[in-house]
Design a protein around this motif. Structure first.
Motif, mmCIF file in Angstrom:
data_model
loop_
_atom_site.group_PDB
_atom_site.id
_atom_site.type_symbol
_atom_site.label_atom_id
_atom_site.label_comp_id
_atom_site.label_asym_id
_atom_site.label_seq_id
_atom_site.Cartn_x
_atom_site.Cartn_y
_atom_site.Cartn_z
ATOM 1 N N LEU A 1 -91.813 -28.697 -45.950
ATOM 2 C CA LEU A 1 -93.286 -28.312 -46.159
ATOM 3 C C LEU A 1 -93.187 -26.735 -44.271
ATOM 4 N N LYS A 2 -94.282 -26.209 -45.155
ATOM 5 C CA LYS A 2 -95.549 -25.462 -43.833
ATOM 6 C C LYS A 2 -97.248 -25.562 -44.323
ATOM 7 N N TRP A 3 -97.203 -25.457 -43.259
ATOM 8 C CA TRP A 3 -98.904 -25.921 -43.821
ATOM 9 C C TRP A 3 -99.331 -25.055 -43.321
ATOM 10 N N ILE B 1 -96.757 -24.970 -48.411
ATOM 11 C CA ILE B 1 -96.245 -24.347 -48.875
ATOM 12 C C ILE B 1 -94.879 -24.789 -48.777
ATOM 13 N N ASN B 2 -93.714 -24.958 -50.002
ATOM 14 C CA ASN B 2 -92.239 -25.519 -50.207
ATOM 15 C C ASN B 2 -91.900 -24.104 -49.384
ATOM 16 N N ILE B 3 -90.801 -24.440 -48.030
ATOM 17 C CA ILE B 3 -90.292 -23.436 -47.504
ATOM 18 C C ILE B 3 -89.061 -22.702 -48.284
ATOM 19 N N GLU B 4 -88.617 -23.948 -49.665
ATOM 20 C CA GLU B 4 -87.323 -23.458 -50.545
ATOM 21 C C GLU B 4 -87.959 -22.041 -51.012
ATOM 22 N N ASN B 5 -88.906 -22.129 -51.344
ATOM 23 C CA ASN B 5 -89.637 -21.151 -52.131
ATOM 24 C C ASN B 5 -90.868 -19.985 -52.429
ATOM 25 N N ASN B 6 -90.984 -20.872 -51.012
ATOM 26 C CA ASN B 6 -92.316 -19.890 -50.574
ATOM 27 C C ASN B 6 -93.589 -20.291 -51.606
#
Length: 341
Positions: free
Chosen positions: A274-276, A286-291
């Motif tokens: 995750l990216k907050w 945000i799910n980093i794998e698919n943005n």
């Protein structure tokens, strides 16, 4: 030796289910009280409930904390050695929407049980446990909350439970009833109700992982809570009623996590990176794998009055009950994930 008999109000809930199984292992005969409903809601106890005609040590019966006559009738008929009042309208946010009902069930419900014990002259025959909550501390400024911390409830739920706490003490002092309050901090499990935040987070993330749900909506990400496992906490309830004298105890882990930290732990275990981004109500993960954003905040899930910080001090329970939690937050999350799988 005569078999002990327990009467549990709220037996179909998380705590009722764990306590029933715990007491059955202790060779109790357990009577569980549930409200009459057209919906079968016994899934948490289906593994111990056989049927009404069986010779099982677990018996299900109907009753309601808003109905004095049903309470009196049950206690008179069963003559339990221990009563555990775990029944409640226990959702904090919902208590703002149904405050009168919450007060009736949570506050007056405890009073009705105590009145029945008194009116039946069972003061010396029955030991009573009242399920309290850390929400009674509410907006307290004290860093650690113990049995002497003043209450400052911030919801109808917390206020109603505060009444139940004090009426239990009052009947203990006025009539000599062996009555104990357990001030339990947040305790979770795989069978936690789906609207409670830990279960909602685990279930939501699992559904997103399996492409059955797109987003998870939460409220205050920075509320700090002291989370334990319900299995540990029901043992503490029982230990309170085995003491020589009745008393009140804080039951907690003494450790806290924010909602956001809980999310991060669970997400990592489930396989998300995750990216907050953003701030306040606009913060999202945000799910980093698919943005793609998979977690967002929504004002619908904010309380009218927020409780930002709760952390329990369990020195008294450790010393007098010889109790301390055994299951860690990581093991709890693992267990909840496995249950969803």
């Amino acid at each position: 030796m005569k078999k002990k008999i327990a009467l549990i109000f709220g037996v179909t809930g998380q705590d009722g289910a764990y306590l029933s199984k715990f007491l059955l292992k202790k060779k109790y005969k357990v009577y569980g009280v549930k409200r009459r409903s057209s919906i079968i809601n016994t899934q948490r106890i289906d593994d111990i409930y056989i049927d009404i005609n069986s010779k099982s040590n677990f018996i299900l019966c109907y009753g309601d904390l808003t109905d004095s006559s049903s309470i009196l009738s049950l206690i008179k008929k069963i003559k339990p050695s221990e009563i555990y009042n775990l029944a409640a309208q226990s959702h904090v946010k919902v208590s703002f929407e149904v405050p009168e009902y919450s007060a009736d069930v949570n506050g007056l419900g405890a009073l009705r049980i105590l009145e029945a014990i008194k009116n039946l002259n069972f003061e010396k025959k029955i030991r009573f446990y009242q399920a309290g909550t850390s929400e009674m501390f509410g907006r307290t400024k004290e860093r650690f909350q113990n049995e002497k911390t003043p209450f400052y409830p911030a919801s109808p739920y917390g206020v109603s439970k505060s009444f139940a706490h004090w009426i239990t003490i009052n009947y203990r002092e006025a009539y000599g009833i062996f009555a104990c309050n357990g001030i339990l901090f947040n305790h979770e499990s795989p069978i936690r109700g789906e609207t409670f935040v830990t279960k909602k987070i685990i279930q939501g993330l699992m559904k997103i992982k399996m492409n059955k749900q797109k987003k998870l909506y939460l409220g205050n990400l920075y509320a700090k809570r002291d989370w334990g496992h319900a299995k540990d906490y029901v043992e503490a309830m029982w230990k309170m009623l085995q003491q020589k004298n009745p008393d009140d105890y804080v039951i907690a882990t003494g450790k806290t996590l924010t909602i956001k930290e809980f999310v991060n732990k669970a997400a990592k275990k489930i396989g998300f990176k995750l990216k907050w981004v953003g701030k306040g109500i606009n913060e999202k993960a945000i799910n980093i794998e698919n943005n793609m954003p998979i977690i967002e905040c929504h004002k619908r899930y904010l309380r009218p009055v927020e409780v930002d910080y709760l952390k329990g001090n369990t020195q008294k329970a450790k010393k007098k009950l010889n109790w301390s939690p055994k299951i860690s937050i990581d093991d709890l999350i693992d267990e909840m994930i496995q249950h969803e799988l």
